[in-house]
Write an enzyme that holds these catalytic residues in place. Structure first.
Site, PDB file in Angstrom:
ATOM      1  N   GLU A 124      41.186  72.084  37.981  1.00  0.00           N
ATOM      2  CA  GLU A 124      40.672  72.226  39.160  1.00  0.00           C
ATOM      3  C   GLU A 124      41.249  72.825  40.388  1.00  0.00           C
ATOM      4  O   GLU A 124      41.670  72.256  41.395  1.00  0.00           O
ATOM      5  CB  GLU A 124      40.623  70.597  39.698  1.00  0.00           C
ATOM      6  CG  GLU A 124      39.838  69.704  38.692  1.00  0.00           C
ATOM      7  CD  GLU A 124      39.510  68.200  38.956  1.00  0.00           C
ATOM      8  OE1 GLU A 124      40.204  67.731  39.822  1.00  0.00           O
ATOM      9  OE2 GLU A 124      39.020  67.624  38.168  1.00  0.00           O
TER      10      GLU A 124
ATOM     11  N   GLU B 274      33.450  66.738  30.268  1.00  0.00           N
ATOM     12  CA  GLU B 274      33.237  65.501  30.974  1.00  0.00           C
ATOM     13  C   GLU B 274      32.103  65.212  31.393  1.00  0.00           C
ATOM     14  O   GLU B 274      31.741  64.847  32.316  1.00  0.00           O
ATOM     15  CB  GLU B 274      34.297  65.400  32.017  1.00  0.00           C
ATOM     16  CG  GLU B 274      35.872  65.886  32.017  1.00  0.00           C
ATOM     17  CD  GLU B 274      36.666  65.664  33.254  1.00  0.00           C
ATOM     18  OE1 GLU B 274      36.330  65.019  34.176  1.00  0.00           O
ATOM     19  OE2 GLU B 274      37.742  66.124  32.920  1.00  0.00           O
TER      20      GLU B 274
END
Length: 174
Positions: free
Chosen positions: A9, A119
């Protein structure tokens, strides 16, 4: 351990640039921390352990472009190694479209050797009011099917999608 998310991220949602709210960014002031992370991972991880960059909102066109630039920068670093891209896949019933997903997969696969959906989950539709859970689950099931059908097609076309990991154990976990 067969794979490692070396950096997670690092690209912001607003313009596809680096996130500046990271402690590592604050120390280095640029993407050098990312290059060092992949350099050290390459140096110390066994050769058979795959090294990944992982991010969310990865199908957003502007963010995808920023991620692609980062992947190319890492690949250009002589002492670094990156094997794949982890697409977090926190999706909703409305977005992304399967076409946007496919475009992002192709963009990443043109740079790195391997893609994983790391995810995957599906938020309820914005029109879901809680009154007919069975109908919403049925819609979700068909949406998941659309994505898995696309993953199957992409894999048959030679895109190396090596894994899909589901996120959460119940709908409230996303």
């Amino acid at each position: 351990i067969y794979a490692w998310d070396v950096v997670n991220e690092a690209i912001n949602d607003s313009d596809g640039g680096l996130r500046t709210d990271s402690s590592w960014y604050n120390v280095y002031g640029d993407e050098e921390f990312i290059l060092k992370a992949f350099t050290y991972a390459n140096q110390y991880a066994p050769a058979e352990v795959k090294l990944f960059y992982n991010d969310y909102n990865e199908t957003n066109a502007q963010k995808c472009e920023g991620i692609c630039k980062l992947l190319e920068t890492i690949k250009a670093e002589p002492m670094a190694r990156i094997d794949g891209m982890g697409m977090q896949g926190h999706y909703s019933m409305e977005a992304p479209t399967v076409g946007q997903f496919e475009q992002a997969v192709h963009a990443y696969a043109a740079i790195v050797d391997e893609i994983q959906i790391t995810e995957l989950d599906m938020k309820s539709g914005s029109d879901y009011d809680g009154s007919d859970q069975r109908a919403e689950y049925t819609k979700q099931a068909y949406r998941y099917k659309d994505f898995f059908d696309k993953i199957t097609v992409l894999s048959s076309e030679g895109v190396n999608i090596s894994g899909v990991t589901l996120w959460g154990t119940h709908d409230g976990a996303s």
